[in-house]
Design an enzyme around this catalytic site. Sequence first.
Site, PDB file in Angstrom:
ATOM      1  N   GLU A  55      13.076 -42.208 -22.990  1.00 26.56           N
ATOM      2  CA  GLU A  55      14.174 -41.707 -23.815  1.00 26.56           C
ATOM      3  C   GLU A  55      15.362 -41.269 -22.964  1.00 26.56           C
ATOM      4  O   GLU A  55      16.518 -41.590 -23.285  1.00 26.56           O
ATOM      5  CB  GLU A  55      13.708 -40.522 -24.677  1.00 26.56           C
ATOM      6  CG  GLU A  55      12.603 -40.874 -25.657  1.00 26.56           C
ATOM      7  CD  GLU A  55      11.226 -40.534 -25.129  1.00 26.56           C
ATOM      8  OE1 GLU A  55      10.435 -39.959 -25.881  1.00 26.56           O
ATOM      9  OE2 GLU A  55      10.938 -40.844 -23.947  1.00 26.56           O
ATOM     10  N   CYS A  85      11.902 -34.495 -23.711  1.00 30.66           N
ATOM     11  CA  CYS A  85      12.693 -35.592 -24.274  1.00 30.66           C
ATOM     12  C   CYS A  85      13.194 -35.246 -25.674  1.00 30.66           C
ATOM     13  O   CYS A  85      14.267 -35.699 -26.086  1.00 30.66           O
ATOM     14  CB  CYS A  85      11.860 -36.865 -24.318  1.00 30.66           C
ATOM     15  SG  CYS A  85      11.539 -37.568 -22.688  1.00 30.66           S
ATOM     16  N   ALA A 155     -17.175 -62.265 -15.206  1.00 28.32           N
ATOM     17  CA  ALA A 155     -17.003 -63.711 -15.084  1.00 28.32           C
ATOM     18  C   ALA A 155     -18.387 -64.314 -14.882  1.00 28.32           C
ATOM     19  O   ALA A 155     -19.036 -64.066 -13.859  1.00 28.32           O
ATOM     20  CB  ALA A 155     -16.091 -64.044 -13.908  1.00 28.32           C
ATOM     21  N   TRP A 171     -17.156 -70.480  -6.642  1.00 24.34           N
ATOM     22  CA  TRP A 171     -16.489 -69.802  -7.749  1.00 24.34           C
ATOM     23  C   TRP A 171     -17.144 -70.242  -9.035  1.00 24.34           C
ATOM     24  O   TRP A 171     -17.341 -71.442  -9.258  1.00 24.34           O
ATOM     25  CB  TRP A 171     -14.994 -70.142  -7.779  1.00 24.34           C
ATOM     26  CG  TRP A 171     -14.251 -69.652  -6.583  1.00 24.34           C
ATOM     27  CD1 TRP A 171     -13.845 -70.383  -5.529  1.00 24.34           C
ATOM     28  CD2 TRP A 171     -13.803 -68.300  -6.354  1.00 24.34           C
ATOM     29  NE1 TRP A 171     -13.169 -69.594  -4.633  1.00 24.34           N
ATOM     30  CE2 TRP A 171     -13.133 -68.305  -5.121  1.00 24.34           C
ATOM     31  CE3 TRP A 171     -13.916 -67.123  -7.057  1.00 24.34           C
ATOM     32  CZ2 TRP A 171     -12.565 -67.152  -4.583  1.00 24.34           C
ATOM     33  CZ3 TRP A 171     -13.359 -65.980  -6.534  1.00 24.34           C
ATOM     34  CH2 TRP A 171     -12.694 -66.003  -5.314  1.00 24.34           C
ATOM     35  N   THR A 197     -21.320 -55.299  -4.986  1.00 20.16           N
ATOM     36  CA  THR A 197     -20.261 -56.321  -5.023  1.00 20.16           C
ATOM     37  C   THR A 197     -19.398 -56.246  -3.782  1.00 20.16           C
ATOM     38  O   THR A 197     -19.012 -57.281  -3.216  1.00 20.16           O
ATOM     39  CB  THR A 197     -19.398 -56.130  -6.291  1.00 20.16           C
ATOM     40  OG1 THR A 197     -20.202 -56.345  -7.441  1.00 20.16           O
ATOM     41  CG2 THR A 197     -18.227 -57.096  -6.307  1.00 20.16           C
ATOM     42  N   ASP A 201     -19.428 -59.699  -1.689  1.00 14.38           N
ATOM     43  CA  ASP A 201     -18.237 -60.544  -1.815  1.00 14.38           C
ATOM     44  C   ASP A 201     -17.132 -60.212  -0.820  1.00 14.38           C
ATOM     45  O   ASP A 201     -16.198 -61.005  -0.652  1.00 14.38           O
ATOM     46  CB  ASP A 201     -17.664 -60.431  -3.235  1.00 14.38           C
ATOM     47  CG  ASP A 201     -18.616 -60.968  -4.293  1.00 14.38           C
ATOM     48  OD1 ASP A 201     -19.584 -61.652  -3.917  1.00 14.38           O
ATOM     49  OD2 ASP A 201     -18.387 -60.695  -5.483  1.00 14.38           O
ATOM     50  N   ARG A 208      -2.665 -60.543  -6.360  1.00 12.80           N
ATOM     51  CA  ARG A 208      -1.917 -61.476  -5.520  1.00 12.80           C
ATOM     52  C   ARG A 208      -1.400 -62.654  -6.349  1.00 12.80           C
ATOM     53  O   ARG A 208      -1.906 -62.942  -7.423  1.00 12.80           O
ATOM     54  CB  ARG A 208      -2.815 -62.021  -4.390  1.00 12.80           C
ATOM     55  CG  ARG A 208      -3.454 -60.935  -3.551  1.00 12.80           C
ATOM     56  CD  ARG A 208      -4.381 -61.495  -2.476  1.00 12.80           C
ATOM     57  NE  ARG A 208      -5.536 -62.207  -3.008  1.00 12.80           N
ATOM     58  CZ  ARG A 208      -6.636 -61.615  -3.467  1.00 12.80           C
ATOM     59  NH1 ARG A 208      -6.716 -60.297  -3.496  1.00 12.80           N
ATOM     60  NH2 ARG A 208      -7.654 -62.330  -3.913  1.00 12.80           N
ATOM     61  N   GLU A 295     -14.739 -54.647 -12.231  1.00  8.34           N
ATOM     62  CA  GLU A 295     -15.135 -56.032 -12.003  1.00  8.34           C
ATOM     63  C   GLU A 295     -16.589 -56.149 -11.529  1.00  8.34           C
ATOM     64  O   GLU A 295     -16.951 -57.091 -10.844  1.00  8.34           O
ATOM     65  CB  GLU A 295     -14.173 -56.680 -11.011  1.00  8.34           C
ATOM     66  CG  GLU A 295     -12.735 -56.703 -11.506  1.00  8.34           C
ATOM     67  CD  GLU A 295     -11.838 -57.627 -10.709  1.00  8.34           C
ATOM     68  OE1 GLU A 295     -12.253 -58.771 -10.426  1.00  8.34           O
ATOM     69  OE2 GLU A 295     -10.723 -57.200 -10.354  1.00  8.34           O
ATOM     70  N   GLY A 302     -24.081 -52.183 -15.916  1.00  7.65           N
ATOM     71  CA  GLY A 302     -25.150 -51.605 -16.718  1.00  7.65           C
ATOM     72  C   GLY A 302     -25.029 -50.101 -16.841  1.00  7.65           C
ATOM     73  O   GLY A 302     -25.233 -49.533 -17.921  1.00  7.65           O
TER      74      GLY A 302
END
Length: 366
Positions: A55, A85, A155, A171, A197, A201, A208, A295, A302
Amino acid sequence: MGAATDERWMRLAISLGARRLGQTWPNPAVGCVIVKNGRVLARAATAPGGRPHAETQALNGLDATGATVYVSLEPCAHTGTTPPCAQALINASVGRVVFALRDPDPRVDGRGADMLRAAGIEVSGPVLEGQARAVNLGFVTSKTKNRPAVTLKLATSFDGRIATAGGRSQWITGPQARHFVHAMRANHDAVMVGAGTARADDPSLTQRGLGITHQPVRVVISSDLDLPLDGALAGAIAQSPLWLVHGPEAPKPVKTAWAAKGAVLIGAACSTEGLDLTDVMHRLAKRGITRVFCEGGGQLAGGLLRSKLVDRLVGFTAGMALGGDGRASIGALNLDAISETQAFDLESLRRIGDDIMHVWNAADQA
């Protein structure tokens, strides 16, 4: 003005705020549109870092006398780093204020609208409340549940696996889906993974390939800080903050080594199943995080679902099968009855490259 006109300009205000998601925490991402005689005089969104508010930016240098102001969240009524505001709108002699969502912050929660009405300004709202709530669910959740809103992204293969039996996962989904995930990282305050993870990984967890300069905070949940000190997480600390959430038994030398690299160490309580994830979320909220993009992996997923901390599920499903010996996307939930699990409602289903993206919202979402 009619309801259709109000909704038209409010949609614009909400969309302006949505563009700033991930950049304004701990403040909400608010949009503001100032209209007079059917013409837009100004529009603005909360600035990166949370200030100035939408505002005051829209009003800056503007003669808004008699104008109608559309704002996606009730104007604030408290004095913090900046004046309220609501008072700025009163000082500008606007004629009408339309808001989309009542501010759940106890310091506001109707007081902004009351201030405006007391000054003789017409106030209307909520307008398109559901859309505004969806955009600022993180802010709402932080004020009503003392935790961030959590999006769990998975995924998986067609049969719900995130890796082969040997742990290979690159992948499963295609490049278009991975590109989309980077955009989702960018509109969250923090990206989170579990220690498994991080070890398997070695992800950097930065966003990016989008031409966007801001980065989310990277959060890793690891009770004993068993993480590679020379991996991608440590290598990107200068580019993006790294917060490591650990338990009370984490070795002091390891904590010292990570602190020397620039990581922020956050101690959390433990439960019988590891770190107490409810306590973890409270601690992230205390530091201003309102939106978390998780992710995985399977154990963290879980744990979040067992604790009923997931507000949104985003699945990317690929056209392949990894079999029963592959690694499950979600760890054990220890359910005795289907009624014990958390229910989600389907929001959308779409194709992303060669994969399917499906988005689900918690059925009991605030």
